[in-house]
Design a protein around this motif. Structure first.
Motif, PDB file in Angstrom:
ATOM      1  N   SER A 173      -8.909   9.493 -12.102  1.00 27.50           N
ATOM      2  CA  SER A 173      -8.806   8.123 -11.788  1.00 27.50           C
ATOM      3  C   SER A 173     -10.120   7.486 -12.095  1.00 27.50           C
ATOM      4  CB  SER A 173      -8.279   7.786 -10.317  1.00 27.50           C
ATOM      5  OG  SER A 173      -9.040   8.779  -9.395  1.00 27.50           O
ATOM      6  N   VAL A 197     -10.327  -1.934  -3.646  1.00 28.19           N
ATOM      7  CA  VAL A 197      -9.048  -1.064  -3.584  1.00 28.19           C
ATOM      8  C   VAL A 197      -7.840  -2.023  -4.559  1.00 28.19           C
ATOM      9  CG1 VAL A 197      -7.057  -1.171  -1.914  1.00 28.19           C
ATOM     10  CG2 VAL A 197      -9.422  -0.664  -1.306  1.00 28.19           C
ATOM     11  N   THR A 198      -8.142  -3.213  -4.616  1.00 31.93           N
ATOM     12  CA  THR A 198      -6.942  -3.975  -5.618  1.00 31.93           C
ATOM     13  C   THR A 198      -7.134  -3.427  -6.854  1.00 31.93           C
ATOM     14  OG1 THR A 198      -7.166  -5.937  -3.943  1.00 31.93           O
ATOM     15  CG2 THR A 198      -6.340  -6.377  -6.346  1.00 31.93           C
ATOM     16  N   GLU A 201      -8.456  -0.435  -7.769  1.00 31.31           N
ATOM     17  CA  GLU A 201      -7.892   0.864  -7.973  1.00 31.31           C
ATOM     18  C   GLU A 201      -6.426   0.914  -8.121  1.00 31.31           C
ATOM     19  OE1 GLU A 201      -9.722   2.558  -4.541  1.00 31.31           O
ATOM     20  OE2 GLU A 201     -11.681   2.660  -5.613  1.00 31.31           O
ATOM     21  N   ARG A 202      -5.657   0.308  -7.341  1.00 31.58           N
ATOM     22  CA  ARG A 202      -4.265   0.088  -7.047  1.00 31.58           C
ATOM     23  C   ARG A 202      -3.702  -0.346  -8.550  1.00 31.58           C
ATOM     24  NH1 ARG A 202      -3.303  -2.066  -1.106  1.00 31.58           N
ATOM     25  NH2 ARG A 202      -3.807  -0.047   0.073  1.00 31.58           N
ATOM     26  N   ALA A 218      -4.068   2.475 -11.219  1.00 34.34           N
ATOM     27  CA  ALA A 218      -3.373   3.605 -10.927  1.00 34.34           C
ATOM     28  C   ALA A 218      -1.743   3.392 -11.219  1.00 34.34           C
ATOM     29  CB  ALA A 218      -3.483   3.909  -9.304  1.00 34.34           C
ATOM     30  N   ARG A 219      -1.495   2.135 -10.857  1.00 34.81           N
ATOM     31  CA  ARG A 219      -0.145   1.766 -11.200  1.00 34.81           C
ATOM     32  C   ARG A 219       0.164   1.629 -12.635  1.00 34.81           C
ATOM     33  NH1 ARG A 219      -0.003  -2.238  -7.887  1.00 34.81           N
ATOM     34  NH2 ARG A 219      -0.930  -3.817  -9.289  1.00 34.81           N
ATOM     35  N   ASP A 236      -6.335 -10.138  -7.497  1.00 34.12           N
ATOM     36  CA  ASP A 236      -4.862  -9.538  -8.249  1.00 34.12           C
ATOM     37  C   ASP A 236      -4.936  -9.831  -9.710  1.00 34.12           C
ATOM     38  OD1 ASP A 236      -4.118  -8.408  -5.859  1.00 34.12           O
ATOM     39  OD2 ASP A 236      -2.695 -10.388  -5.192  1.00 34.12           O
TER      40      ASP A 236
END
Length: 162
Positions: free
Chosen positions: A24, A56-57, A59-60, A63-64, A149
């Protein structure tokens, strides 16, 4: 012997998750010099929380989409504007109304993406509400979250240029 039947799939999932975590992207976010100067006005705690939220936004989203595997992403939160007064602003100006006071918010993000092969790409993104009618959020950092976002989705879908 049946006890081991349970652990074998668990070990396989743990191994795969560990391999995915190793691949990641590494995301770091720091505050820009101009934003550090505004820490007393906006509140240091709020700014650090927003930097963490940006990380965090991103990274998510990565990852998605399973994007930018093995990359290093270094971001600078250059500017951020709240939609509602922060705790520090309310403390400094008691006349502000935390519920009815609202303003145009958003954020500016700059940085660099270094891919696993060493290729570097500069990134820059900014998004702010253009007028008070666009401000729909009820939270202090609604527009900044929206900017995070949008930036994260662009990054995860390969649109590195701002």
């Amino acid at each position: 012997m049946r006890r081991f039947a349970f652990f074998a799939p668990l070990a396989a999932v743990t191994l795969i998750a560990g391999a995915a975590a190793a691949q990641s992207p590494d995301v770091t976010v720091v505050l820009g010099p101009g934003l550090i100067e505004k820490a007393d006005e906006l509140g240091e705690r709020d700014l650090l929380q927003q930097a963490d939220q940006l990380a965090v936004t991103v990274e998510r989203a990565l990852a998605r989409e399973q994007a930018l595997t093995g990359a290093t992403i270094s971001l600078v939160l250059v500017d951020i504007r709240p939609n509602r007064p922060t705790f520090a602003q309310l403390a400094a100006q008691p006349g502000l109304d935390g519920m009815r006071s609202k303003s145009i918010g958003g954020a500016t993000i700059e940085g660099e993406v270094t891919l696993a092969d060493g290729t570097r790409y500069p990134v820059r993104y900014d998004w702010y509400s253009s007028n008070l009618a666009e401000v729909r959020g009820f939270t202090t950092w609604q527009d900044a979250s929206h900017a995070f976002d949008r930036f994260a989705r662009r990054l995860a879908t390969g649109r590195l240029a701002g």
